[in-house]
Design a protein around this motif. Sequence first.
Motif, PDB file in Angstrom:
ATOM      1  N   TYR A  57      14.627  58.371  80.033  1.00  0.00           N
ATOM      2  CA  TYR A  57      15.911  59.036  80.298  1.00  0.00           C
ATOM      3  C   TYR A  57      16.581  58.453  81.545  1.00  0.00           C
ATOM      4  O   TYR A  57      17.812  58.371  81.612  1.00  0.00           O
ATOM      5  CB  TYR A  57      15.701  60.542  80.450  1.00  0.00           C
ATOM      6  CG  TYR A  57      15.407  61.226  79.143  1.00  0.00           C
ATOM      7  CD1 TYR A  57      16.387  61.316  78.151  1.00  0.00           C
ATOM      8  CD2 TYR A  57      14.155  61.784  78.875  1.00  0.00           C
ATOM      9  CE1 TYR A  57      16.124  61.934  76.941  1.00  0.00           C
ATOM     10  CE2 TYR A  57      13.889  62.398  77.664  1.00  0.00           C
ATOM     11  CZ  TYR A  57      14.874  62.473  76.701  1.00  0.00           C
ATOM     12  OH  TYR A  57      14.611  63.079  75.494  1.00  0.00           O
ATOM     13  N   PHE A  58      15.786  58.052  82.527  1.00  0.00           N
ATOM     14  CA  PHE A  58      16.336  57.378  83.701  1.00  0.00           C
ATOM     15  C   PHE A  58      17.085  56.107  83.270  1.00  0.00           C
ATOM     16  O   PHE A  58      18.182  55.816  83.761  1.00  0.00           O
ATOM     17  CB  PHE A  58      15.217  57.008  84.685  1.00  0.00           C
ATOM     18  CG  PHE A  58      14.922  58.070  85.709  1.00  0.00           C
ATOM     19  CD1 PHE A  58      14.843  59.406  85.360  1.00  0.00           C
ATOM     20  CD2 PHE A  58      14.699  57.733  87.035  1.00  0.00           C
ATOM     21  CE1 PHE A  58      14.566  60.384  86.305  1.00  0.00           C
ATOM     22  CE2 PHE A  58      14.430  58.699  87.990  1.00  0.00           C
ATOM     23  CZ  PHE A  58      14.359  60.022  87.622  1.00  0.00           C
ATOM     24  N   GLU A  59      16.454  55.346  82.380  1.00  0.00           N
ATOM     25  CA  GLU A  59      17.089  54.112  81.896  1.00  0.00           C
ATOM     26  C   GLU A  59      18.396  54.430  81.166  1.00  0.00           C
ATOM     27  O   GLU A  59      19.408  53.743  81.368  1.00  0.00           O
ATOM     28  CB  GLU A  59      16.134  53.366  80.960  1.00  0.00           C
ATOM     29  CG  GLU A  59      14.842  52.892  81.590  1.00  0.00           C
ATOM     30  CD  GLU A  59      14.999  51.605  82.389  1.00  0.00           C
ATOM     31  OE1 GLU A  59      16.143  51.209  82.670  1.00  0.00           O
ATOM     32  OE2 GLU A  59      13.963  50.998  82.733  1.00  0.00           O
ATOM     33  N   VAL A  60      18.380  55.449  80.325  1.00  0.00           N
ATOM     34  CA  VAL A  60      19.590  55.816  79.576  1.00  0.00           C
ATOM     35  C   VAL A  60      20.718  56.178  80.531  1.00  0.00           C
ATOM     36  O   VAL A  60      21.855  55.695  80.401  1.00  0.00           O
ATOM     37  CB  VAL A  60      19.298  56.996  78.627  1.00  0.00           C
ATOM     38  CG1 VAL A  60      20.595  57.500  77.979  1.00  0.00           C
ATOM     39  CG2 VAL A  60      18.300  56.576  77.551  1.00  0.00           C
ATOM     40  N   ILE A  61      20.420  57.032  81.511  1.00  0.00           N
ATOM     41  CA  ILE A  61      21.435  57.445  82.483  1.00  0.00           C
ATOM     42  C   ILE A  61      21.925  56.230  83.280  1.00  0.00           C
ATOM     43  O   ILE A  61      23.126  56.078  83.534  1.00  0.00           O
ATOM     44  CB  ILE A  61      20.873  58.520  83.433  1.00  0.00           C
ATOM     45  CG1 ILE A  61      20.555  59.794  82.651  1.00  0.00           C
ATOM     46  CG2 ILE A  61      21.847  58.817  84.563  1.00  0.00           C
ATOM     47  CD1 ILE A  61      19.788  60.822  83.458  1.00  0.00           C
ATOM     48  N   GLY A  62      20.976  55.363  83.657  1.00  0.00           N
ATOM     49  CA  GLY A  62      21.342  54.198  84.451  1.00  0.00           C
ATOM     50  C   GLY A  62      22.316  53.285  83.727  1.00  0.00           C
ATOM     51  O   GLY A  62      23.338  52.878  84.297  1.00  0.00           O
ATOM     52  N   TYR A  63      22.040  52.973  82.466  1.00  0.00           N
ATOM     53  CA  TYR A  63      22.924  52.049  81.744  1.00  0.00           C
ATOM     54  C   TYR A  63      24.215  52.718  81.293  1.00  0.00           C
ATOM     55  O   TYR A  63      25.258  52.057  81.210  1.00  0.00           O
ATOM     56  CB  TYR A  63      22.174  51.422  80.566  1.00  0.00           C
ATOM     57  CG  TYR A  63      21.153  50.417  81.040  1.00  0.00           C
ATOM     58  CD1 TYR A  63      21.546  49.159  81.491  1.00  0.00           C
ATOM     59  CD2 TYR A  63      19.797  50.734  81.099  1.00  0.00           C
ATOM     60  CE1 TYR A  63      20.622  48.247  81.971  1.00  0.00           C
ATOM     61  CE2 TYR A  63      18.864  49.824  81.578  1.00  0.00           C
ATOM     62  CZ  TYR A  63      19.284  48.588  82.018  1.00  0.00           C
ATOM     63  OH  TYR A  63      18.375  47.685  82.509  1.00  0.00           O
ATOM     64  N   ALA A  64      24.182  54.030  81.019  1.00  0.00           N
ATOM     65  CA  ALA A  64      25.421  54.744  80.706  1.00  0.00           C
ATOM     66  C   ALA A  64      26.351  54.730  81.921  1.00  0.00           C
ATOM     67  O   ALA A  64      27.565  54.498  81.798  1.00  0.00           O
ATOM     68  CB  ALA A  64      25.104  56.177  80.284  1.00  0.00           C
ATOM     69  N   THR A  65      25.777  54.969  83.098  1.00  0.00           N
ATOM     70  CA  THR A  65      26.579  54.953  84.325  1.00  0.00           C
ATOM     71  C   THR A  65      27.062  53.551  84.637  1.00  0.00           C
ATOM     72  O   THR A  65      28.171  53.356  85.143  1.00  0.00           O
ATOM     73  CB  THR A  65      25.750  55.495  85.505  1.00  0.00           C
ATOM     74  OG1 THR A  65      25.172  56.739  85.140  1.00  0.00           O
ATOM     75  CG2 THR A  65      26.636  55.695  86.726  1.00  0.00           C
ATOM     76  N   ARG A  66      26.226  52.566  84.340  1.00  0.00           N
ATOM     77  CA  ARG A  66      26.621  51.170  84.565  1.00  0.00           C
ATOM     78  C   ARG A  66      27.827  50.801  83.690  1.00  0.00           C
ATOM     79  O   ARG A  66      28.748  50.115  84.141  1.00  0.00           O
ATOM     80  CB  ARG A  66      25.435  50.255  84.268  1.00  0.00           C
ATOM     81  CG  ARG A  66      25.627  48.816  84.697  1.00  0.00           C
ATOM     82  CD  ARG A  66      24.377  47.993  84.433  1.00  0.00           C
ATOM     83  NE  ARG A  66      24.569  46.625  84.852  1.00  0.00           N
ATOM     84  CZ  ARG A  66      24.340  46.170  86.064  1.00  0.00           C
ATOM     85  NH1 ARG A  66      23.897  46.989  86.998  1.00  0.00           N
ATOM     86  NH2 ARG A  66      24.557  44.899  86.370  1.00  0.00           N
TER      87      ARG A  66
END
Length: 287
Positions: A57-66
């Motif tokens: 989920y950290f990865e998902v949030i990170g790339y969505a924010t990116r």
Amino acid sequence: MAQLQPYKGGYYLWKYVPSVEAAAIFCVLFLFATAAHSWRVWKTRTWFCIPFAIGGYFEVIGYATRAAAHDRTGKLMPYAIQNQQILLAPALFAASIYMTLSRTIRSVNGERYSIVRADWLTRIFVLGDVLSFVVQGSAVGLMVTGGNNAVAGQWIVVTGLLIQMIMFALFGLTALLFHVRMRRDPMGLRSQRQTTAAVNWERSLHMLYGVSVLVMVRSVFRVIEFILGPDGYPLTHEWTLYVFDSVPMLVVMIIFWQWFPSPRPSRGWEEVCEPLRRLSGQRLESK
């Protein structure tokens, strides 16, 4: 067309305009991988793998924010969030990876072959992982302020990554020595064959070797990235992040899911196809 925007006083958080397409693709890929892990954790009640799913989920949030930062390169929050989430996700993967080894050792009654007691193994490596997580997380705020604070933040992150690399090196050595000692003892092999929960113990170790190498490669890249600084090649060329961080971490999730450390044998992709086969069968019967 999006253009690079300064944050404050002419200081640029980004050295390039982040690609919305690449970020969106990896956001979707990590979302599918994380959903698959979450479903398997719930189905098998393998609660020690919850940190692994949270890392996804950290990865998902990170790339969505990116992806959202594409038109907001002058804004602090999108940069800080994507940086923090993508940077810290592997530390959460590592927590479940460490705990998998102790459970594998117990499943074959192989405590006597481990150089570290199984109950202490998890504590030592998870505590080291928590330390790495805290050290890296504490530097995120400094890195976005610019000036001397940013430099200090980069070196704090390097320290956290070095802790992570050292722990993974010791972890790999511990797993390898257990593997060798177990294989050399005929009594140990006979006893493990009689343990139904340990049918795939070597496969679990091979899985741990694979994901550990990938996390180590990613950590080495990150150390080089931060040592070279904001004007170094990695931080000024976006492709390096995707090749040396995004892809390895996605492969880690795929490998861990395929050879999931479940109490019962995992059938990998067959579990995904099974509901589709049942649905097709029901449709054929209705016709």
